[in-house]
Design a protein around this motif. Structure first.
Motif, PDB file in Angstrom:
ATOM      1  N   UNK A   1       1.050  -1.120  -0.185  1.00  0.00           N
ATOM      2  CA  UNK A   1       0.081  -0.072  -0.214  1.00  0.00           C
ATOM      3  C   UNK A   1       0.841   1.345   0.065  1.00  0.00           C
ATOM      4  N   UNK A   2       0.158   2.150  -0.395  1.00  0.00           N
ATOM      5  CA  UNK A   2       0.864   3.621  -0.225  1.00  0.00           C
ATOM      6  C   UNK A   2      -0.352   4.881  -0.019  1.00  0.00           C
ATOM      7  N   UNK A   3       0.155   5.835   0.383  1.00  0.00           N
ATOM      8  CA  UNK A   3      -0.644   7.074   0.762  1.00  0.00           C
ATOM      9  C   UNK A   3      -0.194   7.888  -0.365  1.00  0.00           C
ATOM     10  N   UNK A   4       0.696   7.687  -0.991  1.00  0.00           N
ATOM     11  CA  UNK A   4       1.141   8.915  -2.040  1.00  0.00           C
ATOM     12  C   UNK A   4       0.341   8.703  -3.335  1.00  0.00           C
ATOM     13  N   UNK A   5      -0.763   9.344  -3.251  1.00  0.00           N
ATOM     14  CA  UNK A   5      -1.836   9.106  -4.500  1.00  0.00           C
ATOM     15  C   UNK A   5      -1.487  10.254  -5.562  1.00  0.00           C
ATOM     16  N   UNK A   6      -0.280   9.761  -6.047  1.00  0.00           N
ATOM     17  CA  UNK A   6       0.285  10.437  -7.521  1.00  0.00           C
ATOM     18  C   UNK A   6       0.797   9.470  -8.353  1.00  0.00           C
ATOM     19  N   UNK A   7       1.000   9.970  -9.470  1.00  0.00           N
ATOM     20  CA  UNK A   7       1.346   9.030 -10.614  1.00  0.00           C
ATOM     21  C   UNK A   7       3.122   8.264 -10.061  1.00  0.00           C
ATOM     22  N   UNK A   8       3.837   9.297  -9.527  1.00  0.00           N
ATOM     23  CA  UNK A   8       4.948   8.816  -9.062  1.00  0.00           C
ATOM     24  C   UNK A   8       5.021   7.918  -7.838  1.00  0.00           C
ATOM     25  N   UNK A   9       3.818   8.173  -6.860  1.00  0.00           N
ATOM     26  CA  UNK A   9       3.671   7.126  -5.772  1.00  0.00           C
ATOM     27  C   UNK A   9       3.163   5.857  -6.371  1.00  0.00           C
ATOM     28  N   UNK A  10       2.240   6.025  -7.297  1.00  0.00           N
ATOM     29  CA  UNK A  10       1.628   4.623  -7.906  1.00  0.00           C
ATOM     30  C   UNK A  10       2.745   3.783  -8.585  1.00  0.00           C
ATOM     31  N   UNK A  11       3.710   4.443  -9.287  1.00  0.00           N
ATOM     32  CA  UNK A  11       4.740   3.701  -9.925  1.00  0.00           C
ATOM     33  C   UNK A  11       5.815   3.063  -8.874  1.00  0.00           C
ATOM     34  N   UNK A  12       5.905   3.911  -7.797  1.00  0.00           N
ATOM     35  CA  UNK A  12       6.860   3.227  -6.570  1.00  0.00           C
ATOM     36  C   UNK A  12       6.152   2.049  -6.065  1.00  0.00           C
ATOM     37  N   UNK A  13       4.973   2.168  -6.024  1.00  0.00           N
ATOM     38  CA  UNK A  13       4.468   0.981  -5.357  1.00  0.00           C
ATOM     39  C   UNK A  13       4.423  -0.180  -6.056  1.00  0.00           C
ATOM     40  N   UNK A  14       4.093  -0.182  -7.403  1.00  0.00           N
ATOM     41  CA  UNK A  14       4.291  -1.243  -8.303  1.00  0.00           C
ATOM     42  C   UNK A  14       5.819  -1.753  -8.437  1.00  0.00           C
ATOM     43  N   UNK A  15       6.735  -0.814  -8.409  1.00  0.00           N
ATOM     44  CA  UNK A  15       7.973  -1.360  -8.492  1.00  0.00           C
ATOM     45  C   UNK A  15       8.514  -1.981  -7.028  1.00  0.00           C
ATOM     46  N   UNK A  16       7.963  -1.382  -6.064  1.00  0.00           N
ATOM     47  CA  UNK A  16       8.409  -2.058  -4.669  1.00  0.00           C
ATOM     48  C   UNK A  16       7.775  -3.380  -4.280  1.00  0.00           C
ATOM     49  N   UNK A  17       6.609  -3.509  -4.966  1.00  0.00           N
ATOM     50  CA  UNK A  17       5.965  -4.840  -4.649  1.00  0.00           C
ATOM     51  C   UNK A  17       6.635  -5.947  -5.650  1.00  0.00           C
ATOM     52  N   UNK A  18       6.904  -5.429  -6.862  1.00  0.00           N
ATOM     53  CA  UNK A  18       7.429  -6.217  -7.616  1.00  0.00           C
ATOM     54  C   UNK A  18       8.869  -6.669  -7.120  1.00  0.00           C
ATOM     55  N   UNK A  19       9.686  -6.036  -6.746  1.00  0.00           N
ATOM     56  CA  UNK A  19      10.905  -6.105  -6.239  1.00  0.00           C
ATOM     57  C   UNK A  19      10.757  -7.327  -5.045  1.00  0.00           C
ATOM     58  N   UNK A  20       9.850  -7.113  -4.380  1.00  0.00           N
ATOM     59  CA  UNK A  20       9.468  -8.132  -3.086  1.00  0.00           C
ATOM     60  C   UNK A  20       9.243  -9.280  -3.843  1.00  0.00           C
ATOM     61  N   UNK A  21       8.415  -9.340  -4.751  1.00  0.00           N
ATOM     62  CA  UNK A  21       8.189 -10.790  -5.556  1.00  0.00           C
ATOM     63  C   UNK A  21       9.381 -11.282  -5.952  1.00  0.00           C
ATOM     64  N   UNK A  22      10.210 -10.556  -6.557  1.00  0.00           N
ATOM     65  CA  UNK A  22      11.520 -11.012  -7.269  1.00  0.00           C
ATOM     66  C   UNK A  22      12.433 -11.688  -5.950  1.00  0.00           C
ATOM     67  N   UNK A  23      12.589 -10.884  -5.010  1.00  0.00           N
ATOM     68  CA  UNK A  23      13.370 -11.315  -4.002  1.00  0.00           C
ATOM     69  C   UNK A  23      12.772 -12.693  -3.513  1.00  0.00           C
ATOM     70  N   UNK A  24      11.601 -12.972  -3.580  1.00  0.00           N
ATOM     71  CA  UNK A  24      11.066 -14.162  -2.784  1.00  0.00           C
ATOM     72  C   UNK A  24      10.919 -15.423  -3.811  1.00  0.00           C
ATOM     73  N   UNK A  25      11.293 -14.970  -5.098  1.00  0.00           N
ATOM     74  CA  UNK A  25      11.481 -16.076  -5.922  1.00  0.00           C
ATOM     75  C   UNK A  25      10.219 -16.295  -7.217  1.00  0.00           C
ATOM     76  N   UNK A  26       9.628 -15.046  -7.196  1.00  0.00           N
ATOM     77  CA  UNK A  26       8.658 -15.070  -8.246  1.00  0.00           C
ATOM     78  C   UNK A  26       9.250 -15.421  -9.676  1.00  0.00           C
ATOM     79  N   UNK A  27      10.243 -15.024  -9.994  1.00  0.00           N
ATOM     80  CA  UNK A  27      10.807 -15.030 -11.152  1.00  0.00           C
ATOM     81  C   UNK A  27      10.933 -16.862 -11.804  1.00  0.00           C
ATOM     82  N   UNK A  28      11.498 -17.382 -10.776  1.00  0.00           N
ATOM     83  CA  UNK A  28      11.543 -18.853 -10.896  1.00  0.00           C
ATOM     84  C   UNK A  28      10.193 -19.424 -10.927  1.00  0.00           C
ATOM     85  N   UNK A  29       9.303 -18.986 -10.246  1.00  0.00           N
ATOM     86  CA  UNK A  29       8.015 -19.797  -9.778  1.00  0.00           C
ATOM     87  C   UNK A  29       7.241 -19.461 -11.123  1.00  0.00           C
ATOM     88  N   UNK A  30       7.425 -18.164 -11.683  1.00  0.00           N
ATOM     89  CA  UNK A  30       6.398 -17.842 -12.881  1.00  0.00           C
ATOM     90  C   UNK A  30       7.156 -18.125 -14.292  1.00  0.00           C
TER      91      UNK A  30
END
Length: 324
Positions: A293-322
């Protein structure tokens, strides 16, 4: 009324022309500028075979974008989930109208729900994302790869008349499947939502990034008419823009497209943007769901949210999984 006309490019399918028609009428009503429609044939319309093997995301967009760049039309309307996450030079998304229903829909024989389908039932979809999540919920199902327009896919369901895209009843259906999965938004826009037997909860099936959303794309200099540019600004829905920005930022950071078993859905809830995601093994045997989640309701905030969650997925092995 101005003598000027704006031209709006679209694919020729019934769903595409219906969506484009809604956008064109709304722009006309706001701007009082007349319009004409330009039909463009895309690679996805003329190539056979599974979409996941045709270059995935972008096969429905490239020709439309070229028509826009060469001046054949002043704007183009896309289903946002069909657009690659990299924005080409010289073009920009001027409007994301208010999002329609984001969910996937089950269209099954005999009015059945997903949990009620018999063991080993056949379900048609051309989407690896849908296939993986279906198998995660019901490993016994047999998934059949299908393509074609909405009416053709509906016609694959046992006991269903083959439907033309305009909703008219056609010849006897092929009827070789127990169910198909389609986007609820497309069925509703075509007036075919009576075929839906169940709207699939995102807890079972997270949609594709951008699903249910349209994108109106123009050249970087604008549509060519100030009144139409103002109308595009008016049409742009802020909550939709924030949501799809977060979803597409996640997809871009994962370097994934429509051939990847990845789902994402962002929603604005009060003063917070919530992003849910799933990465699946292609056979549905393992899934990874994460949220941020984020409370930064801006385009930059939304982009940062997506990138942050993607990096968490990658750290936890999503690339190999998918299999990214």
């Amino acid at each position: 009324m101005s003598q000027y006309e704006f031209s709006i490019g679209t694919r020729g399918s019934a769903l595409a022309t219906t969506q484009t028609g809604h956008v064109a009428v709304q722009l006309h009503e706001i701007s009082q500028v007349a319009y004409n429609t330009v039909l463009v044939k895309t690679e996805g319309d003329v190539t056979t075979g599974p979409l996941s093997q045709l270059g995935g995301t972008g096969v429905f967009a490239a020709a439309l974008r070229q028509a826009l760049l060469d001046g054949s039309c002043d704007m183009a309307v896309h289903s946002l989930k069909d657009l690659p996450t990299t924005q080409p030079d010289g073009l920009l998304i001027a409007a994301t109208p208010q999002r329609a229903d984001v969910r996937d829909a089950l269209c099954a024989r005999d009015g059945l729900f997903l949990a009620e389908l018999p063991e080993g039932a056949t379900v048609g979809t051309g989407s690896p994302r849908r296939k993986a999540q279906l198998l995660a919920f019901r490993p016994d199902l047999r998934i059949v790869d299908i393509r074609g327009n909405v009416g053709t896919r509906l016609g694959r369901v046992k006991g269903s008349p083959a439907q033309k895209d305009d909703g008219g009843v056609g010849r006897t259906a092929q009827g070789d499947l127990d169910a198909v999965i389609l986007a609820a938004a497309g069925l509703e826009r075509l007036g075919l939502d009576s075929h839906i037997t169940e709207y699939l909860d995102p807890e079972i099936m997270l949609p594709a990034p951008g699903q249910g959303s349209l994108a109106v794309e123009v050249r970087a200099a604008g549509s060519g008419h100030p009144s139409v540019d103002t109308a595009l600004e008016t049409m742009d829905d802020v909550d939709t823009r924030l949501a799809v920005t977060a979803e597409r930022a996640l997809l871009a950071r994962l370097e994934a497209g429509c051939a990847a078993p990845i789902g994402a859905l962002a929603t604005v809830q009060g003063d917070t943007l919530v992003l849910d995601s799933v990465a699946c093994s292609p056979d549905g045997s393992d899934t990874m769901r994460r949220s941020a989640t984020t409370q930064q309701l801006t385009i930059d905030g939304a982009q940062a949210l997506g990138i942050t969650l993607a990096e968490q997925l990658l750290r936890e092995g999503a690339a190999d999984l998918a299999g990214l």
